[in-house]
Design an enzyme around this catalytic site. Sequence first.
Site, PDB file in Angstrom:
ATOM      1  N   TYR A  32     -29.031  12.991  22.326  1.00  0.00           N
ATOM      2  CA  TYR A  32     -30.041  13.218  21.292  1.00  0.00           C
ATOM      3  C   TYR A  32     -31.385  13.447  21.993  1.00  0.00           C
ATOM      4  O   TYR A  32     -32.359  12.736  21.770  1.00  0.00           O
ATOM      5  CB  TYR A  32     -30.101  12.064  20.282  1.00  0.00           C
ATOM      6  N   HIS A  34     -34.825  14.635  23.730  1.00  0.00           N
ATOM      7  CA  HIS A  34     -36.164  15.034  23.296  1.00  0.00           C
ATOM      8  C   HIS A  34     -36.969  15.428  24.527  1.00  0.00           C
ATOM      9  O   HIS A  34     -36.444  15.389  25.661  1.00  0.00           O
ATOM     10  CB  HIS A  34     -36.832  13.907  22.500  1.00  0.00           C
ATOM     11  N   GLY A  36     -39.048  13.950  26.231  1.00  0.00           N
ATOM     12  CA  GLY A  36     -39.098  12.930  27.283  1.00  0.00           C
ATOM     13  C   GLY A  36     -37.926  13.104  28.250  1.00  0.00           C
ATOM     14  O   GLY A  36     -38.102  13.121  29.474  1.00  0.00           O
ATOM     15  N   HIS A  37     -36.717  13.268  27.706  1.00  0.00           N
ATOM     16  CA  HIS A  37     -35.548  13.477  28.564  1.00  0.00           C
ATOM     17  C   HIS A  37     -35.711  14.762  29.387  1.00  0.00           C
ATOM     18  O   HIS A  37     -35.375  14.807  30.565  1.00  0.00           O
ATOM     19  CB  HIS A  37     -34.268  13.648  27.719  1.00  0.00           C
ATOM     20  N   LYS A 167     -40.783   4.636  30.024  1.00  0.00           N
ATOM     21  CA  LYS A 167     -40.797   3.979  28.722  1.00  0.00           C
ATOM     22  C   LYS A 167     -39.892   2.736  28.734  1.00  0.00           C
ATOM     23  O   LYS A 167     -40.204   1.734  28.112  1.00  0.00           O
ATOM     24  CB  LYS A 167     -40.337   4.941  27.631  1.00  0.00           C
TER      25      LYS A 167
END
Length: 297
Positions: A32, A34, A36-37, A167
């Site tokens: 999933y 986003h 950030g990944h 994070k």
Amino acid sequence: MRIVRSTAAMQRLARQWQRQGQRVGFVPTMGYLHAGHLSLVQEARRRIGPVGQVVVSIYVNPTQFGPQEDLSRYPRDLKRDLRLCRAAGADVVFTPTDAEMYPGWGKAADEPAHGDARPTFSTYIVEEQLSRCMEGAARPTHFRGVTTVVAKLFNLVLPELTVFGAKDWQQAAIIQRMTHDLNFPVKIIVAPTVRALDGLALSSRNQYLDAAQRAQAVILSQAIKRARVAVRRKSMPAARLKTDLRNFIASAPLARLDYVEAFDPDTLTPVITAKRGTQLALAVFFGPTRLIDNGRL
Ligand code: PAF
């Protein structure tokens, strides 16, 4: 971009790269994806070079979820993830099944649904110092699942370096410790948190939030900014800072604070005095959704 589903095929490919002297960068994810990944994938590519191999794993690891947690509803969209990985320049996506990663998983009638992989998988890696506080206190079996799956992934992908997101600060610290303690020949890179325009740290779990919760979720990053402003003016007792932040979080009616902690960024030990360089982490519930964030003060 190649898609690999079996552990044997992944390890075969990794060994072949090793024989050829190819460099391998690795980004483990639960999918999933986003921005950030994708920043982690780009960082792996930047460090490993244009001809090295960048592997992204997409695997919702059941052993890191507690029995009451969101394993069954964790968001999944493999088709979209594969598209994003291709666009971000990944060479291989490794997306194994539970049966591949934890043989015996879900087969025995008396097997617990979550958090344990008996009867045929029974070996776990437990980090015993950094895993006890914060996320580890709130989620007692979580880090055991994370270290176990990451160690397995290291053995399957054989990377030279792996990129984790800041994070999950505690997770990155624990993986660094495990890598050092168990002599994995893997360099751990920690890449900065990617945030939405209003400051909310990107997370696959943000999509659980309704509009009102999403609007108030900005309170996490605001709390970190507030703490930063306070300690940069003057160091202060961590207890006083935490009380102020508890009251601040309570000003968002939909937010329920799980914990806030001020600690040394390397040892994760709570500090008595919060000052410039202290790390602050917090976890906040919005309904059943639990969000985490952290930052350097
Ligand atoms: O950070 C995550 O997404 C997961 O904890 C990880 C490192 C992929 C292990 O399942």
